[in-house]
Design an enzyme around this catalytic site. Structure first.
Site, short mmCIF file in Angstrom:
data_model
loop_
_atom_site.label_atom_id
_atom_site.label_comp_id
_atom_site.label_asym_id
_atom_site.label_seq_id
_atom_site.Cartn_x
_atom_site.Cartn_y
_atom_site.Cartn_z
N CYS A 126 0.80 -1.15 0.15
CA CYS A 126 0.03 -0.01 0.18
C CYS A 126 0.74 1.42 0.04
O CYS A 126 0.30 2.41 -0.20
CB CYS A 126 -0.87 -0.03 1.15
SG CYS A 126 -1.98 -1.50 1.12
N HIS A 273 -3.44 7.06 2.82
CA HIS A 273 -3.57 5.72 2.13
C HIS A 273 -5.07 5.58 2.94
O HIS A 273 -5.05 5.70 4.17
CB HIS A 273 -2.74 4.69 2.51
CG HIS A 273 -3.03 3.26 2.21
ND1 HIS A 273 -3.74 2.96 0.97
CD2 HIS A 273 -3.18 2.35 3.08
CE1 HIS A 273 -4.15 1.88 1.18
NE2 HIS A 273 -3.68 1.35 2.41
N ASN A 303 -10.13 -0.10 0.56
CA ASN A 303 -8.70 -0.02 0.29
C ASN A 303 -8.33 -0.54 -0.87
O ASN A 303 -8.48 -1.56 -1.27
CB ASN A 303 -8.25 -0.69 1.64
CG ASN A 303 -6.52 -0.88 1.76
OD1 ASN A 303 -5.87 -0.32 0.46
ND2 ASN A 303 -6.09 -1.71 2.78
#
Ligand code: UT7
Length: 346
Positions: A126, A273, A303
């Site tokens: 990520c 993020h 996500n």
């Protein structure tokens, strides 16, 4: 010399799976109320079976090229001309088209006609976009001849999601975001500075076990004739990642501000993020940053790993919520464990 983002693009699959849909379709013992209150997620977008990582990446780049030409950000008149000016493609992903090789960036290079570009993938989970932007800045900076690069985050996380694990499957979505980066004559420091001004890249490999796809690699390869009882799915210790993430976000924000000699008030917007709104809120509280300084779109996309920051950047650029001269901070964390952030003058 500055390394500036001159255009953005994104691609998100049309199929939208709400929390209620998820609970019904996937037969998971969960609820919209639980997911929203524990993560801030309301829906996620899921690619159809024929869509792979490169397909979303190519769509994001095509959208970027159209926008770059429309807005006059580049001199070239057609997407084909623009593609030929790209010197480097860096694609961050955890869900490559093919295991190991070829790199997905090479597939994208061919499909967009970027015949003059070198191409490579990076794995920083990520944190991939944050790592990618800093990597590309270095690549453009040290070579006199490279001028333009694409940094892409593209993920089809639905393929590596364990749809029977309610603690993780609710978190992930598919999507891609891309930015076109150019080396310009603007200053990168001092008065009137522009572009990427600094980054923090960090890792703590001692936490590798907390977020892992266990099958498929050289540690645990496929053996002829075996029945695969543990598929290559995300295996996560949610609480361990949560605690790591709050500290990673807090430390990165503090350090970026301190290293740059600015105050958090000088930062116009923080793009975290998009993993869990609670992580962002907890970090914000610890440092005393108002919630409204963080941009969150997790409600819609969940996500999307390496794609979450470039998708957010494209949304913000597209709807005029970031303007030339704004000071933007990105901050993220992920498997590895990795973390970091970028400070960018738009
Ligand atoms: O990009 C990085 C990717 N990963 C992350 O960012 C993950 C970071 N971690 C998190 O976001 C959170 O830890 C989760 C959202 C994964 C879990 O939230 P939590 O508040 O830490 O929940 P928990 O694991 O402590 O579980 C609390 C309860 C448990 O039930 P019991 O044992 O108290 O009866 C779980 O079984 O919630 C249960 N639970 C659920 N209930 C309904 C876990 N997942 C679900 C669910 N629906 N989807």
């Amino acid at each position: 010399m500055a390394i500036e983002i001159i255009a953005t693009g994104r691609a998100v699959p049309l199929r939208r799976l709400t929390n209620d849909d998820l609970a019904k379709q996937k037969q998971i013992d969960t609820s919209d109320e639980w997911i929203r209150s524990h993560t801030g997620i309301g829906a996620r977008h899921i690619a159809d079976d024929s869509t792979a990582c490169s397909d979303l990446a190519v769509e994001a780049v095509k959208n970027l090229f159209s926008r770059a030409i429309e807005t006059g950000a580049v001199g070239e008149k057609t997407p084909e001309e623009l593609a030929r000016t790209v010197d480097f493609i860096l694609l961050a992903t955890s869900t490559q088209d093919y295991y190991s090789h070829p790199s997905t960036s090479c597939i994208v290079q061919d499909r967009i006609g970027a015949v003059n570009a070198a191409a490579m993938d990076i794995t920083a989970a990520c944190s991939g976009f944050i790592y990618g932007l800093e990597t590309v800045a270095g690549l453009l900076g040290i070579s006199g001849k490279r001028k333009r690069a694409l940094v892409i985050g593209s993920e089809v996380l639905s393929r590596i999601t364990d749809w029977n694990d309610r603690a993780s499957c609710i978190l992930f979505g598919d999507g891609a975001g891309a930015v076109l980066v150019e080396k310009t004559a603007a200053p990168s420091e001092g008065e009137g500075r522009r572009g990427l001004v600094r980054s923090i890249l960090a890792a703590d490999g001692s936490g590798a076990e907390h977020l892992m796809v266990r099958r498929g690699g050289s540690r645990n390869p496929y053996r002829a004739g075996e029945v695969v009882d543990i598929p290559p799915h995300v295996d996560m210790d949610g609480q361990a990642v949560y605690y790591f993430a709050v500290k990673a976000v807090t430390d990165t924000i503090k350090n970026l501000v301190q290293e740059d000699g600015i105050s958090i008030d000088d930062v116009d917007i923080i793009i975290p993020h998009q993993a869990n709104a609670r992580i962002v809120n907890a970090a914000g509280k610890r440092i005393g940053i108002p919630e409204k300084k963080f941009y969150l779109n997790i409600d819609e996309y969940a996500n999307t790993s390496s794609a979450s920051i470039p998708i957010a950047l494209d949304e913000l650029a597209g709807n005029g919520k970031i303007a030339r001269g704004n000071l933007i901070m990105t901050v993220g964390f992920g498997a590895g464990l990795t973390y970091g952030g970028n400070l960018i003058v738009w």
